[in-house]
Design an enzyme around this catalytic site. Sequence first.
Site, PDB file in Angstrom:
ATOM      1  N   ALA A 149      -3.651   5.410   5.423  1.00  0.00           N
ATOM      2  CA  ALA A 149      -2.321   5.050   5.921  1.00  0.00           C
ATOM      3  C   ALA A 149      -1.859   3.872   5.076  1.00  0.00           C
ATOM      4  CB  ALA A 149      -2.416   4.655   7.385  1.00  0.00           C
ATOM      5  N   GLY A 188      -6.531   7.412   6.937  1.00  0.00           N
ATOM      6  CA  GLY A 188      -5.558   8.449   7.294  1.00  0.00           C
ATOM      7  C   GLY A 188      -5.575   9.626   6.324  1.00  0.00           C
ATOM      8  N   GLU A 235      -8.381  11.709   7.422  1.00  0.00           N
ATOM      9  CA  GLU A 235      -7.953  12.295   8.708  1.00  0.00           C
ATOM     10  C   GLU A 235      -7.013  13.479   8.476  1.00  0.00           C
ATOM     11  OE1 GLU A 235      -6.855   8.333  10.249  1.00  0.00           O
ATOM     12  OE2 GLU A 235      -7.978   8.877  12.032  1.00  0.00           O
ATOM     13  N   GLU A 265     -11.558   2.120   8.337  1.00  0.00           N
ATOM     14  CA  GLU A 265     -10.689   1.365   9.248  1.00  0.00           C
ATOM     15  C   GLU A 265     -11.347   0.119   9.834  1.00  0.00           C
ATOM     16  OE1 GLU A 265     -10.701   4.607   8.975  1.00  0.00           O
ATOM     17  OE2 GLU A 265      -8.725   5.455   9.367  1.00  0.00           O
TER      18      GLU A 265
HETATM   19  N1  DAK Z   1      -2.005   1.473   1.527  1.00  0.00           N
HETATM   20  C1  DAK Z   1      -1.141   0.879   0.682  1.00  0.00           C
HETATM   21  N2  DAK Z   1      -1.360   0.709  -0.615  1.00  0.00           N
HETATM   22  C2  DAK Z   1      -2.521   1.161  -1.104  1.00  0.00           C
HETATM   23  C3  DAK Z   1      -3.503   1.799  -0.290  1.00  0.00           C
HETATM   24  C4  DAK Z   1      -3.201   1.940   1.090  1.00  0.00           C
HETATM   25  N3  DAK Z   1      -4.024   2.556   1.949  1.00  0.00           N
HETATM   26  N4  DAK Z   1      -4.564   2.112  -1.066  1.00  0.00           N
HETATM   27  C5  DAK Z   1      -4.257   1.710  -2.315  1.00  0.00           C
HETATM   28  N5  DAK Z   1      -3.049   1.138  -2.348  1.00  0.00           N
HETATM   29  C6  DAK Z   1      -2.357   0.580  -3.488  1.00  0.00           C
HETATM   30  C7  DAK Z   1      -2.983  -0.756  -3.885  1.00  0.00           C
HETATM   31  O1  DAK Z   1      -2.468  -1.791  -3.077  1.00  0.00           O
HETATM   32  C8  DAK Z   1      -2.548  -0.850  -5.333  1.00  0.00           C
HETATM   33  O2  DAK Z   1      -1.207  -1.270  -5.355  1.00  0.00           O
HETATM   34  P1  DAK Z   1      -0.696  -2.470  -6.356  1.00  0.00           P
HETATM   35  O3  DAK Z   1      -1.569  -3.620  -6.048  1.00  0.00           O
HETATM   36  O4  DAK Z   1      -0.944  -1.882  -7.735  1.00  0.00           O
HETATM   37  O5  DAK Z   1       0.756  -2.668  -6.013  1.00  0.00           O
HETATM   38  C9  DAK Z   1      -2.575   0.589  -5.815  1.00  0.00           C
HETATM   39  O6  DAK Z   1      -2.549   1.390  -4.639  1.00  0.00           O
HETATM   40  C10 DAK Z   1      -3.831   0.932  -6.605  1.00  0.00           C
HETATM   41  O7  DAK Z   1      -4.935   0.557  -5.830  1.00  0.00           O
HETATM   42  P2  DAK Z   1      -6.121  -0.369  -6.401  1.00  0.00           P
HETATM   43  O8  DAK Z   1      -5.627  -1.261  -7.472  1.00  0.00           O
HETATM   44  O9  DAK Z   1      -6.782  -0.989  -5.220  1.00  0.00           O
HETATM   45  O10 DAK Z   1      -7.062   0.732  -7.071  1.00  0.00           O
HETATM   46  P3  DAK Z   1      -8.626   0.650  -7.281  1.00  0.00           P
HETATM   47  O11 DAK Z   1      -8.987   1.758  -8.194  1.00  0.00           O
HETATM   48  O12 DAK Z   1      -9.049  -0.731  -7.640  1.00  0.00           O
HETATM   49  O13 DAK Z   1      -9.252   0.943  -5.827  1.00  0.00           O
HETATM   50  C11 DAK Z   1      -9.402   2.059  -3.690  1.00  0.00           C
HETATM   51  C12 DAK Z   1      -9.065   2.192  -5.201  1.00  0.00           C
HETATM   52  C13 DAK Z   1      -9.018   3.398  -3.036  1.00  0.00           C
HETATM   53  C14 DAK Z   1     -10.895   1.833  -3.522  1.00  0.00           C
HETATM   54  C15 DAK Z   1      -8.602   0.868  -3.098  1.00  0.00           C
HETATM   55  O14 DAK Z   1      -7.215   1.041  -3.453  1.00  0.00           O
HETATM   56  C16 DAK Z   1      -8.707   0.765  -1.625  1.00  0.00           C
HETATM   57  O15 DAK Z   1      -9.726   0.308  -1.090  1.00  0.00           O
HETATM   58  N6  DAK Z   1      -7.618   1.145  -0.954  1.00  0.00           N
HETATM   59  C17 DAK Z   1      -7.500   0.984   0.468  1.00  0.00           C
HETATM   60  C18 DAK Z   1      -8.363   1.989   1.189  1.00  0.00           C
HETATM   61  C19 DAK Z   1      -8.165   1.805   2.660  1.00  0.00           C
HETATM   62  O16 DAK Z   1      -8.693   0.856   3.246  1.00  0.00           O
HETATM   63  N7  DAK Z   1      -7.327   2.618   3.178  1.00  0.00           N
HETATM   64  C20 DAK Z   1      -6.801   2.451   4.539  1.00  0.00           C
HETATM   65  C21 DAK Z   1      -7.791   2.961   5.478  1.00  0.00           C
HETATM   66  S1  DAK Z   1      -7.284   2.524   7.072  1.00  0.00           S
HETATM   67  C22 DAK Z   1      -2.531   3.808  12.527  1.00  0.00           C
HETATM   68  C23 DAK Z   1      -3.142   5.022  12.394  1.00  0.00           C
HETATM   69  C24 DAK Z   1      -4.031   5.226  11.408  1.00  0.00           C
HETATM   70  C25 DAK Z   1      -4.336   4.205  10.538  1.00  0.00           C
HETATM   71  C26 DAK Z   1      -3.719   2.996  10.697  1.00  0.00           C
HETATM   72  C27 DAK Z   1      -2.832   2.767  11.679  1.00  0.00           C
HETATM   73  N8  DAK Z   1      -1.592   3.580  13.515  1.00  0.00           N
HETATM   74  C28 DAK Z   1      -1.250   4.691  14.376  1.00  0.00           C
HETATM   75  C29 DAK Z   1      -0.939   2.364  13.665  1.00  0.00           C
HETATM   76  C30 DAK Z   1      -5.230   4.462   9.473  1.00  0.00           C
HETATM   77  C31 DAK Z   1      -5.628   3.451   8.747  1.00  0.00           C
HETATM   78  C32 DAK Z   1      -6.240   3.691   7.494  1.00  0.00           C
HETATM   79  O17 DAK Z   1      -6.004   4.672   6.812  1.00  0.00           O
END
Ligand code: DAK
Length: 258
Positions: free
Chosen positions: A65, A111, A114, A134
């Site tokens: 997400a 997400g 998911e 998460e």
């Molecule tokens: N959201 C927004 N931007 C994201 C992103 C994300 N989930 N994942 C990556 N990006 C963006 C990064 O911020 C970066 O943007 P800039 O800094 O260049 O502007 C760009 O994509 C490239 O990412 P990285 O520079 O980090 O790339 P790397 O190769 O170094 O790393 C990575 C890749 C996939 C390991 C890393 O980007 C990472 O850890 N990303 C986040 C993974 C993550 O934690 N995803 C979220 C999981 S939690 C909800 C329902 C569901 C959810 C939430 C709320 N509600 C109903 C309220 C679910 C939550 C989730 O999905």
Amino acid sequence: MFENISVDISEGVAILTINRPKQLNALNKQTIEELNLTLKDIEENNEVGVVILTGSEDKAFVAGADIKEFADFTIPQGGALAQKGQDLLFNLVEHYPKPVIAAVNGFALGGGLELAMSAHIRIASKNAKMGLPEVSLGVIPGYGGTQRLAQLVGKGKANELIFTAGMISSEEALRCGLVNEVVEQDMLMETALKMASKIMRNSPMAIRSAIKAVNAGYTSGLNGFQVEIEEFAKCFGTEDFKEGTSAFLEKRKANFRK
Ligand code: DAK
């Protein structure tokens, strides 16, 4: 037409590509709404038999997400968004009457995983990495992840993946039943299309019933065996049943309408 997704319909297959590569295809509200509108549209489109969901470019399916969008949410906002997201997209995909294949072409996190888990079938490329990180952000999976991951890989492995917030390789995902198949990245779409074409040889009405019956076993308040009996009975009143049995008896290939 849409800002965050592209839609390509050809030979009975709709390929929906989430197209925010700069954010690793992170799912924001708008993308969820665009996917919802497209899926509803395709549901009515008799030319489409199978849907393939994938991410643009070769790094990510969907990296979660969009963290920027939920960073300052309150408790009611979190609950409302989880409910809305599940209704608009994740439950819609799971109960979609046409088969949905997730072609997981890179990171499928939070997400994103998911979404892949809502699909009926998952095919991953070798470079794909999957996880539910998460809890590392102080939340739990909110789009059905705690339920669907446990259904796919069992409770113990789901707990491990959720509690550690770790990522697993596509090979490990294959071993634990999270994905159906793993292929080289350049073969991913071809493999998904081949599977779609195998599926499309069969009765769409029967497949629709099978989706309902399989899902019923995972839906509280429904008895999967009973739903199977009802859906089985319904098949006998369909054009597809007439065509399928006639084709067999006439020693020809069945020609089902999509
Ligand atoms: N959201 C927004 N931007 C994201 C992103 C994300 N989930 N994942 C990556 N990006 C963006 C990064 O911020 C970066 O943007 P800039 O800094 O260049 O502007 C760009 O994509 C490239 O990412 P990285 O520079 O980090 O790339 P790397 O190769 O170094 O790393 C990575 C890749 C996939 C390991 C890393 O980007 C990472 O850890 N990303 C986040 C993974 C993550 O934690 N995803 C979220 C999981 S939690 C909800 C329902 C569901 C959810 C939430 C709320 N509600 C109903 C309220 C679910 C939550 C989730 O999905």
